[in-house]
Motif scaffolding. Structure first.
Motif: not given
Ligand code: HEM
Ligand SMILES: [Cu+2]
Ligand SMILES: [Cu+2]
Lengths: 590, 234, 281
Positions: A226-242, A280-285
């Motif tokens: 989770a520590l390594l996968a959540f940053p991907a969601l973070f990046v996606a969210c920040v860029m979408m906010l922009f 999202g996929h690591p999230e499943v695990y």
């Protein structure tokens, strides 16, 4: 048994004692509200997760009512349906399951199971919870925002997520969702650092990695992921906010929206999908691995037998954790990405099936020649295996790229992921609550309510989601609030949908019994004693029940054996606690 | 997604190296007995805070690797135009480098118990970092003055976004470094400040490396470098 | 005890449900019978595994349930058994993967003689474009879209003049001719999905995606959108009719080309716009 002699007299000092000053609460506020005790934080996390989970459950009823009886409920417009669906999916995956497994069970069990007095960074741990709560509140706020919450689907795919054709797209809905996710990730990272470092550095003396219960292995690996996968969601969210707030074009290509040329240019919607599914996929695990670990311990304890193939189980957990970072694009077979990726990702996806299957074999082989006590935790563990095997096998359809083509985006997918990451982990959550509630409160949960809850939930959930696969096989797409008159959909599908809705409502109401039981048994449950299940792991060997602040008495327990010494030949009882030096050992605890 | 995959491969290598020393092949059920039989697989004596910071920095690394991945993915689209690099960035890089060096000196001073050197080094570290942040702001102003706003050109959007993210991390670090400064100037003994100084130094070194990589990516050298490698290979 | 019985019932019930249920896929109307076969093979393998695992579990629960004085066996692992199980699983997985990849290879290899048909999606309707007599589709650009040029066809491109434009109406396809569906969206993600054809693919604004198939059965088929595209997603329907060669030709003759639709009066304005857009980019 091999006799292992000590390496000499120079004992390693326990890492945790002395290093960490235990924090002492002075007032009611710091003891129960702004507490830094992992056990209190665990209960706060779990309570919040269950509360918001209840919202998601109610939303699922509303969706099912609409699907079963389309046109009956005027207030469920397509807009509303998509809003319910998005909130339901996001809450269930992130705010309920992730928070509950890691923030709830992680906080409660890690320090107790590794023999630590608390998490290593209690203050950060407390902050983690409060930021999580803030994230939940921001999410809830979006229900009351003008235009309502976002209806973009839990995948939040741009461009539609931030356009006017989607509920909440041009209002505050989507912004609140993105902000809430960003907060969640920050809060989670704080907690996650704690879980990882506590497992690494907080272990008591003698607790080597190979003596850890699989619960700890599962939660630990999931947290690292989770520590390594959540940053991907973070990046996606920040860029979408922009893109949404200042009109940049990360994900937004030149489009014509409702007849108007948009100001965006050149962005790539597929890039968002890569980032999203890389998380999202690591999230499943992240949800599955803690469940794997916990269920291993439930099965072993209640079958009074060591977990079969412990080493394989550890290797499989680690292997699955690593592999799950290279399968993400199996969610994107029909996304328009380069078709040759399909070969690679189908192969990696099916390879992951092998360690997963090994885990299943080892659970069932643990039952073989066991002494199976059909307690409620055991029943839920069995239900987990059934639903997980079912969902895992349908995963082979969807992972095998060409078979996915007709099935993707149909109700088959919805049925598959509910079975494998909805029902199965929830079975483990229930099993775990029935198992550890006696430790958390000192009392057992009511047996009859528990059995009622089990039967309705297990059979009901299977009846909801097994037939749903066939709705998808007929060709019914997902995310359709109603089917209308569609030539290829026979009327019998509508009947089936009604049936599924009735089953879903029944299962839903059975959860109220569970909630009632949780509160009722605090006072009226049977006294549990310190170790009602006669289990080996350290959390059952605490100084009292519920464990006091600091978990263990004056001295930390010292570990002499692995976590699975059940029914050892020649032993007086059918379990030997991990901190039991046993008759064969020279020299007592140091 | 190549940047993040390379980064994860590094993380996996470290994790694999560590796991390989944890006796994962042993059969724990045969090894019941004395606690101190396998000291190397017990919790290590490393301070938890250092390990915690190490793990956190891995997360930070993943975050920036993902931004870089996104940058490379977006770069191949037709409308891409490289953003101009304000000259000021060189000066800023120098500032951050100075900060890193100063904090390294602070670590040495703390170990040797030299109060004055420690105070000075900590102060220089903090001030140069503030100067770095100020410089970044000026660089933004330069860009904006040149007509480059965050919305129109994706390369410029990335520039604002990524430098802002990096700057936020420096600001977070400054909170801790500021507190360390206050403690040092209030007269706490160096021995008590060793840990926090070491943590600050470690954090700054990594953020410096991250900045150098980001600079190389934003300025386009990283892409050139990749191109050259490709040509060499083919 | 009840649980052992229920586990058996779960297996029996699931198998019976599968065998007896009226819910099965729609009769196929394309060349992708291979996909169906792979799917059926997967059903057999996974069904067998599911039944075996759950029945074994039921047996264990029944046979080894707690009785007074019973003691569990002590068996930490069995390398041999585990190795065998791993091997068998790997073989089973490979048996599904290999045909899957083989068929995928066909799926992504478009035959040379496939005719191109463009599908253009927007919230929430389908339009189509067929290459005219020259067999080539003209270029297009979202920036060129306006009321007179709803598909954004480039008026400067001679290939585009004779393109047949079918705006928000039914698509017809001739039977037994391979078609390459070029998929384009002008606003958000959509997905062109006809259950009877088995194939589907997302449509992504800013790029052109594709898939190919050969219609093998005449008839009227419903198009659904299979990628969430906003509130109208569930209602974004269309019709594809697979015709005999004859019917198809007569339908085609009634359609208008891009040049006919725009007319000489508007061509000038459109061309100016095209120049402006070209200069901008
Ligand atoms: C009895 C319990 C549940 C019921 C009846 C239920 C029902 C539904 C329904 C009707 C949908 C919308 C399907 C569609 O129209 O496409 C849905 C979507 C979803 N559910 Fe559940 N659900 C339940 C539990 C869960 C759980 C435990 C999870 C946790 C993983 C979950 C995760 C999701 C997700 C991720 C979606 C997709 C949302 C989207 O398409 O954006 N659900 N559920
Ligand atoms: Cu659509
Ligand atoms: Cu749609």
């Amino acid at each position: 048994m091999v006799d292992v002699t000590p390496h000499g007299a120079d004992l390693i000092p326990p890492a945790e004692v002395g290093e960490m000053e235990l924090y002492h609460p002075h007032s009611w506020w710091t003891k129960y509200v702004f507490s830094q005790d992992a056990k209190v934080i665990a209960i706060q996390y779990s309570g919040t997760a269950l509360a918001i989970g209840l919202v998601a459950l109610v939303l699922s009823w509303l969706m099912r009512l609409q699907l079963g009886f389309p046109g009956t409920f005027d207030f469920i417009t397509p807009e509303a349906y998509y809003q319910f669906m998005t909130m339901h999916g996001m809450i269930m995956v992130i705010y309920l399951l992730t928070a509950l497994f890691l923030g709830g069970f992680g906080n409660y069990l890690i320090p107790l199971m590794v023999g630590a007095r608390d998490m290593v960074f209690p203050y950060v741990n407390m902050l983690s919870y409060w930021i999580y709560l803030l994230a939940v509140l921001v999410l809830v706020a979006s229900f009351f925002a003008p235009g309502g919450p976002t209806g973009a689907g839990w995948t939040l795919y741009p461009p539609q997520a931030i356009l006017s054709g989607t509920p909440g797209g041009t209002g505050p809905g989507i912004i609140l969702m993105l902000v809430s996710l960003i907060l969640f990730i920050i809060g989670f990272t704080m907690g996650g650092l704690n879980y990882v470092v506590t497992v690494l550095q907080g272990r008591t003396r003698g607790m080597t990695l190979m003596r850890l219960p699989l619960t700890v292995w599962g939660i630990f690996t999931a947290t690292v992921m989770a520590l390594l996968a959540f940053p991907a969601l973070f990046v996606a969210c920040v860029m979408m906010l922009f893109d949404r707030a200042i009109g940049s074009s990360f994900f937004m290509p030149a489009i014509v929206e409702m007849g108007e040329q948009s100001p965006h240019n050149g962005g790539s919607p597929i890039m968002f999908q890569h980032l999203f599914w890389f998380f999202g996929h690591p999230e499943v695990y992240i949800v599955a691995l803690p469940a794997f670990g916990i269920v291993s311990d439930l099965i072993s304890t209640h079958a009074r037998k060591n977990i079969f193939g412990y080493r394989m189980m550890v290797w499989a957990i680690v292997g699955i954790g690593a592999l799950s970072f290279v399968v993400w694009a199996h969610h994107m077979y029909v996304s328009g990405m380069h078709p040759y990726f399909g070969f690679f990702f189908a192969t990696t996806t099916l390879i992951i099936a092998v360690p997963t299957a090994i885990k299943v074999y080892n659970w069932v082989l643990t039952l073989w020649r066991g002494d199976i006590h059909l307690t409620i935790p055991m029943l839920f563990a069995l239900a987990f295996i059934v639903t997980f095997v079912n969902g895992g096998l349908t995963g082979l359809f969807l992972g095998n790229v060409v078979v996915d083509v007709p099935l993707s985006d149909t109700m088959f997918v919805v049925a598959h992921f509910h079975m494998v990451m909805g029902v199965a982990p929830i079975m483990v959550v229930f099993g775990a609550v029935y198992h550890w509630y006696p430790k958390m409160t000192g009392r057992m949960l009511n047996e009859w309510m528990g059995r009622f809850h089990f039967w309705v939930t297990f059979i009901g959930a299977y009846l909801i989601f097994f037939p749903m696969h066939y709705v998808g096989l007929v060709g019914v797409p997902r995310r359709y609030p109603e089917l209308g008159d569609t030539a290829f959909i026979p009327p019998s599908v509508h009947t089936l949908n009604e049936f599924i809705t009735v089953a879903a409502l029944t299962v839903g109401f059975a959860q109220l019994v569970f909630l009632f039981n949780l509160f009722w048994s605090i006072r009226h449950g049977k006294e549990a004693g310190d170790n009602p299940w006669r289990a080996t792991t350290l959390e059952w060997q605490t100084a009292g029940t519920p464990p006091p602040h600091g978990n263990f008495g004056k001295e930390l327990p010292v570990v002499y054996r692995w976590a699975y010494d059940y029914s050892v030949p020649g032993a007086a009882e059918d379990f030997i606690a991990q901190n039991d030096p046993g008759p064969a050992t020279q020299g007592g605890p140091a | 997604m190549s940047a993040i995959l390379i980064f994860l491969a590094l993380v996996t290598a470290v994790a694999g190296w560590w796991l390989a020393r944890q006796r994962l092949m042993s059969k724990p059920w045969l090894e019941a007995g004395p606690v101190n039989a396998f000291p190397e697989t017990e919790a290590s004596l490393l301070h938890p805070a250092k390990l915690g910071l190490g793990v956190f920095l891995a997360v930070v690394g993943a975050l920036f690797a993902l931004f870089i991945s996104a940058y490379f993915m977006r770069m191949v689209y037709a409308d891409w135009q490289a953003a101009p690099m304000p000259r000021l960035l060189w000066l800023n890089t120098g500032m951050l480098l100075l900060a890193s060096v100063a904090l390294q000196c602070a670590v040495v001073a703390a170990h040797k118990g030299q109060v004055d050197n420690l105070r000075l080094a900590l102060l220089v570290g903090a001030l140069t970092s503030v100067a770095f942040l100020g410089g970044q702001l000026l660089a933004w102003r330069d860009l904006a003055a040149g007509g480059y706003f965050a919305a129109e050109n994706p390369a410029v959007s990335f520039f604002y976004l990524i430098t802002a993210m990096h700057g936020l991390h420096i600001i977070g670090g400054l909170l801790v470094l500021g507190r360390t400064n206050v403690r040092a100037w209030r007269g706490e003994r160096p021995a008590k400040l060793t840990l926090t100084t070491e943590l600050c130094a470690m954090y700054w070194h990594v953020l410096l490396v991250v900045w150098l990589v980001l600079f190389a990516v934003l300025a386009g050298w990283a892409a050139d470098f990749v191109d050259i490698c490709r040509q060499l290979l083919s | 005890m009840a649980i052992a019985l229920v586990l058996v019932l779960v297996v029996v019930g699931s198998v019976l449900f599968h065998a007896l249920s009226p819910w099965w896929w729609t009769p196929i109307a394309s060349n992708w019978g291979y996909i169906d076969s792979t799917l059926v093979a997967t059903f057999w393998i996974t069904g067998a595994v599911f039944s075996a695992v759950v029945l074994f579990m039921a047996y264990c629960v029944y046979r080894f349930r707690h009785k007074e004085g019973q003691k569990a066996a002590y068996e930490p692992e069995s390398r041999k058994l585990e190795s065998w199980l791993t091997l068998v699983t790997a073989v089973g997985v490979a048996a599904m993967l290999a045909p899957g990849l083989y068929v995928w290879k066909q799926f992504v290899t478009v035959p040379k003689d496939a005719t191109e048909v463009e599908v253009v999606a927007q919230q929430w309707q389908w339009s189509y474009r067929l290459p005219g007599a020259d067999g080539k589709l003209g270029t297009s650009n979202a920036r060129l879209i306006n009321a007179d040029n709803p598909l954004g066809i480039n008026p400067e491109d001679p290939n585009g003049q004779d393109d047949v434009v079918v705006e928000a109406a039914d698509l017809h396809l001739p039977i037994d001719k391979p078609v390459k569906m070029l998929l384009r969206s002008i606003d958000v993600l959509h997905d062109f999905y006809v259950p009877e054809f088995r194939a589907k693919m997302d449509m992504v604004p800013g790029m052109v995606t594709y898939f190919w198939f050969t219609p093998t059965r005449t008839g009227t088929f419903e198009v659904l959108c299979a990628e969430l595209c906003g509130t109208g997603h569930g209602f974004m329907r269309g019709i594809v009719m697979v015709d005999t060669e004859q019917d198809y030709t007569s339908w085609l003759q009634q359609q208008s080309t891009f040049a006919q639709l725009t007319g000489p009066a508007k061509v000038g304005a459109l061309a100016d716009q095209a120049k402006a857009v070209a200069a901008m980019e």
